[in-house]
Design an enzyme around this catalytic site. Sequence first.
Site, PDB file in Angstrom:
ATOM      1  N   ASP A 113      -4.992  36.531  51.474  1.00 19.27           N
ATOM      2  CA  ASP A 113      -3.284  35.961  51.325  1.00 19.27           C
ATOM      3  C   ASP A 113      -3.527  34.891  50.220  1.00 19.27           C
ATOM      4  OD1 ASP A 113      -4.312  34.161  52.742  1.00 19.27           O
ATOM      5  OD2 ASP A 113      -2.719  34.320  54.304  1.00 19.27           O
ATOM      6  N   SER A 114      -4.557  34.400  49.822  1.00 17.56           N
ATOM      7  CA  SER A 114      -4.612  33.348  48.660  1.00 17.56           C
ATOM      8  C   SER A 114      -4.008  34.046  47.292  1.00 17.56           C
ATOM      9  CB  SER A 114      -6.312  33.034  48.353  1.00 17.56           C
ATOM     10  OG  SER A 114      -6.848  34.242  48.016  1.00 17.56           O
ATOM     11  N   ASP A 174      -6.364  40.389  54.905  1.00 13.81           N
ATOM     12  CA  ASP A 174      -6.009  39.269  55.575  1.00 13.81           C
ATOM     13  C   ASP A 174      -4.591  39.578  56.321  1.00 13.81           C
ATOM     14  OD1 ASP A 174      -7.463  36.850  55.494  1.00 13.81           O
ATOM     15  OD2 ASP A 174      -6.482  36.177  53.876  1.00 13.81           O
ATOM     16  N   LYS A 181      -8.586  40.273  59.082  1.00 16.00           N
ATOM     17  CA  LYS A 181      -8.871  38.961  59.448  1.00 16.00           C
ATOM     18  C   LYS A 181      -7.567  38.038  59.698  1.00 16.00           C
ATOM     19  CE  LYS A 181     -10.076  35.802  55.639  1.00 16.00           C
ATOM     20  NZ  LYS A 181      -8.985  34.893  55.744  1.00 16.00           N
ATOM     21  N   GLU A 191      -6.302  34.135  60.843  1.00 17.39           N
ATOM     22  CA  GLU A 191      -6.476  32.591  60.856  1.00 17.39           C
ATOM     23  C   GLU A 191      -6.079  32.171  62.416  1.00 17.39           C
ATOM     24  OE1 GLU A 191      -4.588  30.287  57.700  1.00 17.39           O
ATOM     25  OE2 GLU A 191      -5.683  31.973  56.206  1.00 17.39           O
ATOM     26  N   GLU A 207     -13.740  28.006  56.946  1.00 12.65           N
ATOM     27  CA  GLU A 207     -13.190  27.277  55.661  1.00 12.65           C
ATOM     28  C   GLU A 207     -13.279  25.921  55.865  1.00 12.65           C
ATOM     29  OE1 GLU A 207      -9.729  29.049  53.961  1.00 12.65           O
ATOM     30  OE2 GLU A 207      -9.748  27.272  52.478  1.00 12.65           O
TER      31      GLU A 207
END
Length: 264
Positions: free
Chosen positions: A45-46, A84, A113, A115, A182
């Site tokens: 999602d960057s 993501d 993925k 977070e 990260e």
Amino acid sequence: MLDKKLTLNALKNKKGKEKIAAITAYDALMANIFDGEVDVILVGDSLKMSFGGQNSTLGASVDEMIYHARAVSSATQKSFLIADMPFGSYDTRKNALKNALRFYKKCEIDALKVEVGVDKLEIVRALCAEGIALMAHIGLKPQFMRFDGGFKVKGRAENEARELIECAKKMEQAGVFGLLIEGVVADVASQITQSVSVPTIGIGAGVGCDGQILVWSDAFGFFDKFQPKFVRRYFNGKEALQSALRSYVSDVKNEKFPSQNESY
Ligand code: KIV
């Protein structure tokens, strides 16, 4: 370089034997260049920051991520492909399952993925139980940057380091196939890597992880808004492309393009 599709088991088997190289991709053009050259491609999602020009990843939606994941998967045959889940799409068990199943049905991805911290263990467990191959992103979680008051490196304080190691172990027990670590102090990321039997992929987490990932536009010099300490630039993409662009513009202005061979 991969000679065939990297399966989940083959990826897991790399732990302790061979480092895992991963990169992000947001479209079919880049996926076509990266596929088979790296072990893992992440539709991160960057993309909201580099591709979308925003200041955070928070605005990414499930529909946008599915759009990009479909584009990347259309050009990914060999690398292991992860996408993501965006901010807010796994806030409850019900939403997490609904949205993860949408991803799985709409895109040819290998895994998702999220977070997470220990507060999300139930959701992680539920996703894994439903048959989703899941990677847990721990440490600095960009989706929490407003809550954290910025992008803050984790694991400096002893209690934070201990909590991270515990979190990693719990994620493994909950069924994740791997961890993305990260922005974690290198020594702590190494301890996490040694405490779990699943592979860890680091970004800004030192050399002790089982693998490394970089955001493609950072690594290849296309994103120049800022450069985090952990980024190594392997190419000056912006300069190289601008120079080629200037040649094109000059040829157009000077009537050197198109030639007779390029005309009908
Ligand atoms: O969104 C992303 O690109 C990520 C990076 C940390 C690899 O999750």
